[in-house]
Scaffold this motif. Structure first.
Motif, PDB file in Angstrom:
ATOM      1  N   GLN A 177       0.838  -1.195   0.000  1.00  0.00           N
ATOM      2  CA  GLN A 177       0.000   0.000   0.000  1.00  0.00           C
ATOM      3  C   GLN A 177       0.874   1.246   0.000  1.00  0.00           C
ATOM      4  OE1 GLN A 177      -1.059  -1.828   3.543  1.00  0.00           O
ATOM      5  NE2 GLN A 177      -0.349  -0.211   4.887  1.00  0.00           N
ATOM      6  N   LEU A 184      -5.420  -1.071   3.774  1.00  0.00           N
ATOM      7  CA  LEU A 184      -4.129  -0.853   4.436  1.00  0.00           C
ATOM      8  C   LEU A 184      -3.804  -2.040   5.333  1.00  0.00           C
ATOM      9  CD1 LEU A 184      -4.413   2.953   5.313  1.00  0.00           C
ATOM     10  CD2 LEU A 184      -3.701   1.852   3.162  1.00  0.00           C
ATOM     11  N   CYS A 224       6.784   3.988   0.106  1.00  0.00           N
ATOM     12  CA  CYS A 224       5.501   4.272   0.741  1.00  0.00           C
ATOM     13  C   CYS A 224       5.750   5.386   1.748  1.00  0.00           C
ATOM     14  CB  CYS A 224       4.931   3.035   1.440  1.00  0.00           C
ATOM     15  SG  CYS A 224       5.971   2.418   2.786  1.00  0.00           S
ATOM     16  N   PHE A 267      -5.345   4.462   0.317  1.00  0.00           N
ATOM     17  CA  PHE A 267      -4.927   3.346  -0.527  1.00  0.00           C
ATOM     18  C   PHE A 267      -4.825   3.749  -2.000  1.00  0.00           C
ATOM     19  CE2 PHE A 267      -5.857  -0.568  -2.992  1.00  0.00           C
ATOM     20  CZ  PHE A 267      -4.773  -1.328  -2.567  1.00  0.00           C
TER      21      PHE A 267
END
Length: 212
Positions: free
Chosen positions: A15, A41, A180, A208
């Motif tokens: 994610q 998530l 991320c 997301f």
């Protein structure tokens, strides 16, 4: 170390946003984690900042299907080992010390160590780490700083955390060296206290899709 980097990346790449949680009540952790997973998530960081944190990690590890729970704010080898025993699938530290790095080398559970300068990144690379937490991201120079590191320190990947919100997350996610980001905005304290799991799932769903 390469195998552990791959294991860590397989979790971080689930994610664009890893929720960074401060859990005051372990009983709420399962509902909170289920709400985040429902929104997409699945990798979740529970910080070791409260007495309930270890119990929360254990509860999520045992009772939340689909969740990859990690322990954050790990400051020493003792906390590292306790978090692993509680069921953490990854460990996050705000910086790095010889004790934490030694604990990581002796464990199958991967460490995401923190760095805030070029020298700290270089030291961690010498120690065998190529995936790091950039912390505190906004205070340490933000997305512009990470962009500047991308060429001289090519091959290093970061999960920036600290001061990141829905407003600036895309600035980081657009960088080639960011895998991320970490953020707490997906689980506001007032929503957690109220047990507003549907509201948290909505925030998680928005997060997301940030890299889409």
């Amino acid at each position: 170390m390469a195998g552990k980097s791959e294991k860590l990346l397989s979790i971080l790449k689930l994610q664009p946003v890893v929720p960074v949680l401060i859990v005051d009540d372990a009983k709420s952790a399962v509902g909170l984690a289920r709400a985040l997973v429902a929104g997409g998530l699945r990798a979740i960081e529970i910080t070791m900042r409260t007495p309930a944190a270890l119990d929360a990690v254990k509860a999520v590890a045992e009772d939340v299907e689909g969740a990859n729970v990690g322990a954050g704010t790990i400051l020493n080898a003792r906390d590292f080992d306790a978090a692993v025993k509680a069921g953490s699938t990854f460990i996050v530290s705000p910086g790095s010390t010889p004790g934490v790095l030694d604990a990581a080398k002796g464990s199958d559970v991967p460490l995401l160590p923190g760095a805030a300068s070029a020298s700290e990144v270089m030291a961690l690379r010498e120690a065998g780490f190529d995936v790091m937490k950039f912390f505190p991201a906004e205070q340490a120079g933000g997305a512009a700083f990470l962009k500047a590191l991308s060429s001289p320190l090519a091959g290093t990947l970061f999960c920036p955390t600290g001061g990141i919100s829905l407003k600036n997350a895309r600035d980081y996610l657009s960088l080639p060296n960011v895998v991320c980001v970490g953020g707490s905005w997906v689980a506001p304290k007032e929503m957690v206290s109220a047990g507003d799991w549907a509201g948290i799932t909505k925030l998680a769903s928005e997060a997301f899709t940030l890299d889409k």
